[in-house]
Design a protein around this motif. Sequence first.
Motif, PDB file in Angstrom:
ATOM      1  N   HIS A  52      -9.409 -15.135  53.468  1.00 41.34           N
ATOM      2  CA  HIS A  52      -9.992 -16.396  53.923  1.00 41.34           C
ATOM      3  C   HIS A  52      -9.201 -17.004  55.081  1.00 41.34           C
ATOM      4  N   ARG A  53      -8.147 -16.318  55.502  1.00 42.37           N
ATOM      5  CA  ARG A  53      -7.335 -16.817  56.603  1.00 42.37           C
ATOM      6  C   ARG A  53      -7.653 -16.013  57.863  1.00 42.37           C
ATOM      7  N   PRO A  54      -8.355 -16.590  58.824  1.00 45.16           N
ATOM      8  CA  PRO A  54      -8.735 -15.840  60.021  1.00 45.16           C
ATOM      9  C   PRO A  54      -7.544 -15.385  60.860  1.00 45.16           C
ATOM     10  N   ASP A  55      -6.381 -16.035  60.662  1.00 47.59           N
ATOM     11  CA  ASP A  55      -5.199 -15.659  61.433  1.00 47.59           C
ATOM     12  C   ASP A  55      -4.394 -14.551  60.758  1.00 47.59           C
ATOM     13  N   TYR A  56      -4.848 -14.070  59.590  1.00 52.99           N
ATOM     14  CA  TYR A  56      -4.197 -12.973  58.887  1.00 52.99           C
ATOM     15  C   TYR A  56      -5.089 -11.737  58.933  1.00 52.99           C
ATOM     16  N   ARG A  57      -4.468 -10.582  59.123  1.00 55.02           N
ATOM     17  CA  ARG A  57      -5.235  -9.333  59.148  1.00 55.02           C
ATOM     18  C   ARG A  57      -4.390  -8.217  58.541  1.00 55.02           C
ATOM     19  N   ILE A  58      -4.929  -7.541  57.537  1.00 53.06           N
ATOM     20  CA  ILE A  58      -4.226  -6.410  56.926  1.00 53.06           C
ATOM     21  C   ILE A  58      -4.463  -5.171  57.786  1.00 53.06           C
ATOM     22  N   VAL A  59      -3.382  -4.612  58.318  1.00 49.06           N
ATOM     23  CA  VAL A  59      -3.508  -3.446  59.200  1.00 49.06           C
ATOM     24  C   VAL A  59      -3.315  -2.140  58.438  1.00 49.06           C
ATOM     25  N   ALA A  60      -2.694  -2.195  57.268  1.00 44.91           N
ATOM     26  CA  ALA A  60      -2.492  -0.980  56.464  1.00 44.91           C
ATOM     27  C   ALA A  60      -2.287  -1.368  55.009  1.00 44.91           C
TER      28      ALA A  60
END
Length: 227
Positions: free
Chosen positions: A22-30
């Motif tokens: 729900h956090r647009p500034d967080y992204r799981i890359v792996a």
Amino acid sequence: MRLFVVEDDPYWQQAIRAIVEHRPDYRIVAMCSNLRQGLEAVQTESFDLMIVDLGLPDGSGIDVIRASRRRHPDAEILVATVFADEENVVAAIYAGATGYLVKEATPEQWSAAIDGLRAGHSPIDPKIARHILGAVQQRSRSLMQPSWSLSSPNAHGGADDEAGLKLSPREIEVLQLVAKGFTMIEVARFLKVSPHTTRTHAKAIYRKLEVSTRGEAVFEASVRGLI
């Protein structure tokens, strides 16, 4: 913020995804499920924060922490695990962890820990704090050598009394600010110097104290009575 997760339990994998999605500034890359995958991904992925479990099916997450610290020295590392014993806590911190959270923490505590790391702080679950204090006290006692007594020829508080005391006044100042939770960029602004200068000071501090992270530097400086 790019997140790199090393977690073998599908339940916690999904829980972590739910916390950050729900956090647009967080992204799981792996998302890695064992030590082998984690070590391989450390070499190929770019990330700002690693969330790592210590109990992996083929080894310890501490090995991933060490590899990450060597490959990505500026990345934050949050240990999220059920292991809250002193041995694992201290080993993870010495390996390079900058935060430590037990898995039973609430989603709000998880988010706060991630945000805290992003802000340059070192979140530690209260249940872990006692173990760290115990380790500090034990190490402090082990460092109390007779040669440090007031009767020692070098016991005048000089810069050569002990390795840590070779820190310059500016390096001590940087350490004091870091211990208060300031990031290196904030330290640079406070001291009215360039970020490059503070990074140079940080490298010198790490080398002299024989550490590799902010948390370790503050830990060692506290034990040695420098801050």
